[in-house]
Motif scaffolding. Structure first.
Motif, PDB file in Angstrom:
ATOM      1  N   GLN A  19      -4.663  -3.683   5.336  1.00 14.19           N
ATOM      2  CA  GLN A  19      -3.351  -3.465   4.734  1.00 14.19           C
ATOM      3  C   GLN A  19      -3.237  -4.372   3.515  1.00 14.19           C
ATOM      4  N   GLU A  28       0.256  -0.085   1.636  1.00 13.88           N
ATOM      5  CA  GLU A  28      -0.024   0.988   2.577  1.00 13.88           C
ATOM      6  C   GLU A  28      -1.230   0.630   3.442  1.00 13.88           C
ATOM      7  N   ARG A  71      -4.750   1.076   5.188  1.00 13.77           N
ATOM      8  CA  ARG A  71      -5.970   1.766   4.805  1.00 13.77           C
ATOM      9  C   ARG A  71      -7.107   1.332   5.719  1.00 13.77           C
ATOM     10  N   GLU A 108       5.649  -3.260   7.508  1.00 11.34           N
ATOM     11  CA  GLU A 108       6.174  -2.016   6.966  1.00 11.34           C
ATOM     12  C   GLU A 108       5.842  -1.945   5.483  1.00 11.34           C
ATOM     13  N   PRO A 109       5.152  -0.887   5.013  1.00 15.30           N
ATOM     14  CA  PRO A 109       4.843  -0.803   3.587  1.00 15.30           C
ATOM     15  C   PRO A 109       6.090  -0.950   2.723  1.00 15.30           C
ATOM     16  N   ARG A 146      10.863   1.766  -4.541  1.00 17.88           N
ATOM     17  CA  ARG A 146      10.646   1.501  -3.113  1.00 17.88           C
ATOM     18  C   ARG A 146      11.979   1.670  -2.392  1.00 17.88           C
ATOM     19  N   ARG A 149      12.162   2.094   0.950  1.00 15.59           N
ATOM     20  CA  ARG A 149      11.959   1.897   2.371  1.00 15.59           C
ATOM     21  C   ARG A 149      12.591   0.603   2.812  1.00 15.59           C
TER      22      ARG A 149
END
Length: 335
Positions: free
Chosen positions: A140, A162, A164, A176-177, A333, A335
């Motif tokens: 990550q 993200e 990976r 959390e991304p 962003r 999120r």
């Protein structure tokens, strides 16, 4: 200094030189280490705050002066598996190294990019938890934004990237991304800089070399890998113009032990041309810089462990870490 510490310093695989405070966990673990009677000798550039690099996780923003003790503890207790990207795949170029470097330099000198002090990059490095037999088995990256102003003020903000290369196993929880994981704001004169003054506007290789030497405590026997690291340090503080990028190409191309590895796709999926060098005679570590073939700018830097150090029990060859600089606008962003 024992034999392992000496070899680690000789290898110089991205020495940790980041500015920031220890987390609570890191502080506790560090205190425990010191209570066990271990002492740390300051590495070559301990007094200078700098880039996030090859991180051992509990000290991801830790003090550089503690590198040697923490590196020894983590490597000698390292597990035999860790999450890591696959090595970059190089496609050979039929042109000679001299021709490739000349073309990169020419493209850079034609590029209209201007210098700046807002730096964005994605970074990741192998994570091993001190004092345990566990490691993260997924990748990550972090998204980092560094901004500094003419008065020496600025900020450093790190967000989770993200996920990976591997799903998180039970017991390992990713961030959390987009989540802010670290944030520092600096008042006038407080921003930690290795390079407080801008690089020369239109340098040649010798002028750039002199600039790097004026700001960094280079050894008399500095190797190509030292210069690879210095370029990374510089790119974490200044966005370079076309002529400045051309000088980077020309300087690295003049050093012994630097080769054109071929074309490659970097960690953000961008096509590039890779220059490589090994960090010492036995080739245990490899530095990679990936250049944009259209602009001559550096896209990515990374370090690989290729084997040969008995005390390092990680499987090899393995990627230890990378930084991929971004030139686009920050994404929204929500999120």
């Amino acid at each position: 200094m024992d034999e392992l510490e000496r070899r680690l310093r000789e290898a110089n695989p991205w020495p940790m030189r980041d500015a920031g405070e220890l987390s609570d966990r890191a502080a506790r673990e560090l205190a425990a280490l010191l209570d066990e009677g271990r002492t740390a000798a300051a590495p070559r550039r301990a007094a200078r705050p700098s880039r996030r690099a090859w991180r051992w996780p509990a000290i991801a923003t830790g003090a550089a002066a503690l590198l040697s003790v923490l590196a020894v503890v983590n490597i000698t207790n390292a597990p035999v598996a860790t999450g890591s990207p696959s090595l970059l795949e190089f496609t050979p170029i039929t042109a000679s190294d001299e021709e490739v470097l000349a073309e990169l330099s020419a493209r850079a000198r034609e590029d209209a990019t201007t210098t700046g002090t807002t730096i964005r990059y994605e970074s990741w490095s192998a994570t091993i938890i001190p004092g345990t037999d566990t490691t993260e088995l997924f990748v990550q990256p972090e998204d980092v934004t560094r901004i500094h102003e003419p008065d020496g003020s600025g900020s450093i903000t790190t967000r989770a990237g993200e996920l990976r290369w591997g799903p998180p196993p039970p017991g390992q929880t990713p961030k959390e991304p987009g989540e802010v994981t670290r944030s520092s704001v600096y008042g006038p004169g407080e921003y930690p800089l290795l390079f407080p003054d801008a690089p020369p506007a239109d340098p040649d290789a010798d002028e750039l070399r002199a600039y790097l030497h004026a700001h960094l405590e280079f050894r008399s026997d500095a190797t190509a890998s030292d210069y690879f690291g210095a370029v990374e340090d510089l790119l974490n503080e200044w966005r370079l113009s076309g002529p400045q990028n051309a000088a980077v190409v020309e300087l690295l191309g003049s050093l012994p032990g630097v080769e054109v590895a071929g074309t490659v796709r970097d960690r953000l999926g961008r096509e590039g041309v890779a220059l490589v060098t090994t960090t010492r005679a036995d080739g245990a570590f490899r530095n990679v810089l990936v250049f944009d073939p259209a602009t001559g700018a550096v896209l990515t830097s990374e370090i690989d462990y290729l084997g040969g150090v008995d005390e390092i029990t990680l499987p090899y060859p393995i990627v230890l870490g990378y930084i991929a600089w971004k030139t686009d606008e920050p994404e929204q962003r929500g999120r």
